[in-house]
Scaffold this active site. Structure first.
Site, short mmCIF file in Angstrom:
data_model
loop_
_atom_site.label_atom_id
_atom_site.label_comp_id
_atom_site.label_asym_id
_atom_site.label_seq_id
_atom_site.Cartn_x
_atom_site.Cartn_y
_atom_site.Cartn_z
N THR A 152 15.67 -1.93 7.09
CA THR A 152 16.11 -0.55 6.85
C THR A 152 16.39 0.21 8.15
OG1 THR A 152 15.21 1.60 6.15
CG2 THR A 152 13.62 -0.09 6.59
N TYR A 178 5.57 3.19 5.56
CA TYR A 178 6.62 2.29 5.04
C TYR A 178 7.46 1.73 6.19
CZ TYR A 178 11.27 1.02 3.29
OH TYR A 178 12.47 0.37 3.06
N GLU A 205 15.28 2.90 8.72
CA GLU A 205 14.09 3.71 9.01
C GLU A 205 13.25 3.13 10.15
OE1 GLU A 205 12.19 5.42 5.62
OE2 GLU A 205 13.98 5.21 4.38
P1 NAD Z 1 12.52 -1.60 -5.19
O1 NAD Z 1 11.22 -0.90 -4.98
O2 NAD Z 1 13.46 -1.10 -6.24
O3 NAD Z 1 12.24 -3.15 -5.51
C1 NAD Z 1 11.28 -3.91 -4.85
C2 NAD Z 1 11.07 -5.18 -5.68
O4 NAD Z 1 10.13 -6.01 -4.98
C3 NAD Z 1 10.48 -4.92 -7.06
O5 NAD Z 1 11.17 -5.68 -8.03
C4 NAD Z 1 9.03 -5.39 -6.93
O6 NAD Z 1 8.48 -5.87 -8.16
C5 NAD Z 1 9.18 -6.50 -5.91
N1 NAD Z 1 7.92 -6.79 -5.21
C6 NAD Z 1 7.09 -5.89 -4.62
N2 NAD Z 1 6.03 -6.53 -4.08
C7 NAD Z 1 6.23 -7.85 -4.32
C8 NAD Z 1 5.50 -9.03 -3.98
N3 NAD Z 1 4.34 -8.95 -3.31
N4 NAD Z 1 5.98 -10.23 -4.36
C9 NAD Z 1 7.15 -10.31 -5.05
N5 NAD Z 1 7.87 -9.23 -5.41
C10 NAD Z 1 7.42 -8.03 -5.03
O7 NAD Z 1 13.22 -1.64 -3.76
P2 NAD Z 1 14.74 -1.58 -3.32
O8 NAD Z 1 15.13 -0.17 -3.14
O9 NAD Z 1 15.54 -2.47 -4.19
O10 NAD Z 1 14.64 -2.22 -1.87
C11 NAD Z 1 14.77 -3.62 -1.68
C12 NAD Z 1 14.64 -3.96 -0.21
O11 NAD Z 1 15.67 -3.28 0.52
C13 NAD Z 1 13.33 -3.54 0.42
O12 NAD Z 1 12.91 -4.55 1.30
C14 NAD Z 1 13.65 -2.26 1.17
O13 NAD Z 1 12.81 -2.10 2.28
C15 NAD Z 1 15.08 -2.53 1.58
N6 NAD Z 1 15.93 -1.33 1.74
C16 NAD Z 1 16.02 -0.41 0.74
C17 NAD Z 1 16.86 0.70 0.91
C18 NAD Z 1 17.01 1.74 -0.17
O14 NAD Z 1 17.61 2.81 0.10
N7 NAD Z 1 16.55 1.51 -1.38
C19 NAD Z 1 17.58 0.84 2.10
C20 NAD Z 1 17.46 -0.13 3.10
C21 NAD Z 1 16.63 -1.22 2.90
P1 TYD Z 2 14.09 8.94 -0.60
O1 TYD Z 2 15.08 8.72 -1.70
O2 TYD Z 2 12.64 8.92 -0.92
O3 TYD Z 2 14.46 7.90 0.55
P2 TYD Z 2 13.88 7.82 2.08
O4 TYD Z 2 12.65 8.61 2.19
O5 TYD Z 2 13.62 6.35 2.19
O6 TYD Z 2 14.99 8.31 2.95
O7 TYD Z 2 14.41 10.34 0.08
C1 TYD Z 2 15.71 10.65 0.57
C2 TYD Z 2 15.64 12.03 1.18
O8 TYD Z 2 15.35 12.97 0.13
C3 TYD Z 2 14.51 12.18 2.19
O9 TYD Z 2 14.95 13.06 3.23
C4 TYD Z 2 13.41 12.84 1.40
C5 TYD Z 2 14.16 13.70 0.41
N1 TYD Z 2 13.48 13.91 -0.90
C6 TYD Z 2 13.34 15.22 -1.39
O10 TYD Z 2 13.77 16.21 -0.77
N2 TYD Z 2 12.70 15.39 -2.58
C7 TYD Z 2 12.20 14.35 -3.30
O11 TYD Z 2 11.60 14.58 -4.39
C8 TYD Z 2 12.37 13.03 -2.80
C9 TYD Z 2 11.84 11.84 -3.55
C10 TYD Z 2 13.03 12.85 -1.58
#
Ligand code: NAD
Ligand code: TYD
Length: 342
Positions: free
Chosen positions: A124, A148, A126
């Site tokens: 990420t 995180y 982040e």
């Molecule tokens: P999510 O929370 O929707 O899904 C995570 C999945 O991992 C779930 O299905 C959960 O059951 C599974 N999981 C958790 N712990 C586990 C374990 N110990 N063993 C097997 N499975 C397990 O997350 P997401 O938003 O789809 O993110 C997926 C990946 O992408 C993550 O690694 C996250 O750090 C990365 N990522 C997410 C974003 C975003 O904006 N959502 C952006 C950049 C990177």
């Molecule tokens: P989020 O979707 O939790 O992603 P991340 O923290 O990984 O960037 O949040 C996106 C942005 O929105 C972040 O600046 C936090 C803000 N946010 C709110 O203002 N209110 C909320 O209830 C949530 C969940 C996030």
């Protein structure tokens, strides 16, 4: 590459990635290994169940036996499995250390022992921490500021260590804030869409002037697929949308798309250690030939439409254990009366 193991494939991006693989690669088999935590959901994969190239196994990436069983015969592993919500990491970091760090180490050991040809760790933006000005390049230093992002940075260091020490064929993608179908409604965009549909307040943290770079999930999947095919071992690739927006602006767009009044917008007490801005320089991947395809406003409108059409999916989630989490996270949260510049 014939057989891909997608760990964490029952979550948001992982399930979209499994779908993307089956749609765009006719000869590909996809195995999903997922623990099915609160964020994992077989409803996300329902439409893939009838595809003979698809298989699901429930299991924990921290469990070496489960990982070896699922990885047998795989040409590549793409790891999405993680605890992913910053707010939950502030409530309890330990689950993040287990899955996001230890789990990645278990996967890397399996890759080495089984001789899997490619490992892609989904990371990420982040890990760079907040950036006041300019955009983060792959060579910039790590500066995570919440549990995180700290565990995601630690995972990356383990990936680098396995690559350098044992020659494990691993690479890393750093995606920006992703949105789209099957996004668990604890995150800002799906939370705000579903709250707006229900005439519930939209809790904007602090002044709402924090900036995120937004990436449509299909573009994120295409970027990861591109790196899986063309990336070089040991390298890191930023995957961003090029759509930097203030949270307040995104909130207003959502209210407009759902057709609800701005009176639903509530400024509430800020998140602890809230990163002010993320910004990715994606020149490295652009030069290799990948670009995101979607305009942010179009993709957001499509996402709102998806949540309108798929109440069956999110109402089930919001009525379960989620309600308890919501109460804990937002129940006693102070509403800010006076927010400058609003
Ligand atoms: P999510 O929370 O929707 O899904 C995570 C999945 O991992 C779930 O299905 C959960 O059951 C599974 N999981 C958790 N712990 C586990 C374990 N110990 N063993 C097997 N499975 C397990 O997350 P997401 O938003 O789809 O993110 C997926 C990946 O992408 C993550 O690694 C996250 O750090 C990365 N990522 C997410 C974003 C975003 O904006 N959502 C952006 C950049 C990177
Ligand atoms: P989020 O979707 O939790 O992603 P991340 O923290 O990984 O960037 O949040 C996106 C942005 O929105 C972040 O600046 C936090 C803000 N946010 C709110 O203002 N209110 C909320 O209830 C949530 C969940 C996030």
């Amino acid at each position: 590459m014939h057989r891909i193991l997608v760990t964490g494939g029952a979550g948001f991006i992982g399930s979209n990635f499994a779908r993307y693989q089956l749609k765009h690669h006719a000869d590909r088999e996809v195995v999903v290994l997922d623990k099915l935590t609160y964020a994992g959901n077989l409803d996300n994969l329902r439409d893939l169940e009838s595809d003979r190239r698809f298989a699901f196994q429930q299991g924990d990436i921290c469990d070496p036996a489960a990982v070896r069983a699922a990885a047998a015969g795989a040409d590549a592993i793409v790891n999405f499995a993680a605890e992913t919500h910053v707010d939950r990491s502030l409530l309890d970091p330990s689950a993040f250390v287990m899955t996001d760090v230890h789990g990645v180490n278990v996967l890397l050991e399996a890759v080495r022992e089984l001789g899997v040809a490619r490992f892609v760790q989904i990371s990420t933006d982040e890990v760079y921490g907040q950036v006041a000005a300019g955009s983060s390049k792959e060579t910039d230093r790590y500066a995570p500021r919440n549990p995180y992002s700290a565990t995601k940075a630690a995972a990356e260091l383990m990936v680098h260590a396995h690559h350098e020490s044992y020659g494990v064929p691993a690479l890393i993608t750093r995606g920006s804030n992703t949105f789209g179908p099957f996004h668990y409604p604890e995150k800002m965009i799906p939370l705000f869409i579903t709250n707006a549909l229900d005439d519930e307040p939209l809790p904007v943290y602090g002044d709402g002037k924090q900036v995120r770079d937004w990436l449509f999930v299909e573009d994120h999947c295409a970027g990861i697929d591109f790196v899986l095919e063309h990336g070089l071992d040991g390298e890191v690739y930023n995957v961003g949308g090029g759509n930097e927006r203030e949270n307040l602006g995104v909130t207003r767009l959502i209210l407009g798309l759902v057709g609800k009044p701005e009176s639903l917008l509530r400024h509430v007490e800020d998140r602890a250690g809230h990163d002010r801005r993320y910004s990715l320089d994606c020149g490295k991947l652009h030069r290799l030939g990948w670009q995101p395809a979607r305009r942010f406003e179009d993709a957001l409108a499509e996402t709102v439409q998806w949540y309108r059409a798929n109440e069956w999916w999110w109402r089930k989630i919001k009525s379960g254990a989620f309600a308890e989490y919501y109460q804990r996270q937002y129940g006693d949260r102070k509403v800010l009366e006076d927010t400058a510049g609003d």
